[in-house]
Design a protein around this motif. Structure first.
Motif, PDB file in Angstrom:
ATOM      1  N   ILE A   1       0.868  -1.176   0.000  1.00  0.00           N
ATOM      2  CA  ILE A   1       0.000   0.000   0.000  1.00  0.00           C
ATOM      3  C   ILE A   1       0.905   1.227   0.000  1.00  0.00           C
ATOM      4  O   ILE A   1       1.623   1.473   0.966  1.00  0.00           O
ATOM      5  CB  ILE A   1      -0.932  -0.006   1.225  1.00  0.00           C
ATOM      6  N   HIS A   2       0.900   1.949  -1.118  1.00  0.00           N
ATOM      7  CA  HIS A   2       1.713   3.158  -1.269  1.00  0.00           C
ATOM      8  C   HIS A   2       0.816   4.346  -0.935  1.00  0.00           C
ATOM      9  O   HIS A   2      -0.249   4.506  -1.532  1.00  0.00           O
ATOM     10  CB  HIS A   2       2.254   3.269  -2.689  1.00  0.00           C
TER      11      HIS A   2
ATOM     12  N   LEU B   1       0.697  -5.000   4.244  1.00  0.00           N
ATOM     13  CA  LEU B   1      -0.329  -5.559   5.122  1.00  0.00           C
ATOM     14  C   LEU B   1      -0.952  -6.773   4.456  1.00  0.00           C
ATOM     15  O   LEU B   1      -0.874  -6.929   3.234  1.00  0.00           O
ATOM     16  CB  LEU B   1      -1.421  -4.511   5.395  1.00  0.00           C
ATOM     17  N   PRO B   2      -1.615  -7.616   5.233  1.00  0.00           N
ATOM     18  CA  PRO B   2      -2.287  -8.777   4.634  1.00  0.00           C
ATOM     19  C   PRO B   2      -3.428  -8.348   3.715  1.00  0.00           C
ATOM     20  O   PRO B   2      -4.157  -7.390   4.016  1.00  0.00           O
ATOM     21  CB  PRO B   2      -2.833  -9.548   5.830  1.00  0.00           C
TER      22      PRO B   2
ATOM     23  N   ALA C   1      -7.949   8.032   0.220  1.00  0.00           N
ATOM     24  CA  ALA C   1      -8.618   8.048  -1.081  1.00  0.00           C
ATOM     25  C   ALA C   1      -7.747   7.339  -2.108  1.00  0.00           C
ATOM     26  O   ALA C   1      -6.512   7.381  -2.035  1.00  0.00           O
ATOM     27  CB  ALA C   1      -8.863   9.487  -1.523  1.00  0.00           C
ATOM     28  N   ASP C   2      -8.412   6.691  -3.070  1.00  0.00           N
ATOM     29  CA  ASP C   2      -7.697   6.167  -4.234  1.00  0.00           C
ATOM     30  C   ASP C   2      -7.834   7.212  -5.335  1.00  0.00           C
ATOM     31  O   ASP C   2      -8.174   8.362  -5.065  1.00  0.00           O
ATOM     32  CB  ASP C   2      -8.202   4.776  -4.639  1.00  0.00           C
TER      33      ASP C   2
ATOM     34  N   ILE D   1      -2.159  -1.206  -3.937  1.00  0.00           N
ATOM     35  CA  ILE D   1      -2.945  -0.004  -4.225  1.00  0.00           C
ATOM     36  C   ILE D   1      -2.135   1.242  -3.898  1.00  0.00           C
ATOM     37  O   ILE D   1      -1.277   1.233  -3.008  1.00  0.00           O
ATOM     38  CB  ILE D   1      -4.278  -0.032  -3.438  1.00  0.00           C
ATOM     39  N   ASN D   2      -2.428   2.320  -4.618  1.00  0.00           N
ATOM     40  CA  ASN D   2      -1.888   3.652  -4.333  1.00  0.00           C
ATOM     41  C   ASN D   2      -3.010   4.461  -3.695  1.00  0.00           C
ATOM     42  O   ASN D   2      -4.103   4.565  -4.256  1.00  0.00           O
ATOM     43  CB  ASN D   2      -1.431   4.335  -5.623  1.00  0.00           C
ATOM     44  N   LEU D   3      -2.712   5.033  -2.534  1.00  0.00           N
ATOM     45  CA  LEU D   3      -3.689   5.848  -1.808  1.00  0.00           C
ATOM     46  C   LEU D   3      -3.072   7.191  -1.450  1.00  0.00           C
ATOM     47  O   LEU D   3      -1.857   7.360  -1.493  1.00  0.00           O
ATOM     48  CB  LEU D   3      -4.110   5.152  -0.504  1.00  0.00           C
ATOM     49  N   SER D   4      -3.927   8.119  -1.053  1.00  0.00           N
ATOM     50  CA  SER D   4      -3.503   9.404  -0.509  1.00  0.00           C
ATOM     51  C   SER D   4      -4.193   9.580   0.829  1.00  0.00           C
ATOM     52  O   SER D   4      -5.364   9.203   0.975  1.00  0.00           O
ATOM     53  CB  SER D   4      -3.924  10.555  -1.429  1.00  0.00           C
TER      54      SER D   4
END
Length: 83
Positions: free
Chosen positions: A6-7, A25-26, A56-57, A72-75
């Motif tokens: 998770i970025h 994370l799992p 948010a994605d 996934i990339n999140l902010s």
């Protein structure tokens, strides 16, 4: 269980902790679990702010119950005050 990357891009008050961080994370972790992990990895004074912020994605703000199954990339977006 498989782990996912998770970025997370950091904005606002979180920027003093760098521009981004990566968590592993799992698969099946929730956004709430991501927030818990972020709060453990950033500056202690900003840890409580994580829980008042949203993740948010590219398309939407994700509820805390949202389940993450893939990389996934999140902010992380802190609350904003002002007019």
């Amino acid at each position: 269980m498989t782990d996912i990357d998770i970025h997370i891009k950091l904005f606002g008050a979180f920027r003093k902790n760098g521009h981004a961080l990566t968590l592993c994370l799992p698969a099946g972790s929730t956004v709430a679990a991501v927030k818990q992990q972020i709060s453990r990895q950033i500056n202690e004074t900003d840890a409580a702010l994580v829980f008042d912020s949203v993740l948010a994605d590219d398309a939407a703000i994700l509820p805390d119950s949202y389940v993450l199954e893939n990389n996934i990339n999140l902010s992380i977006l802190p609350p904003v005050c002002g007019g």
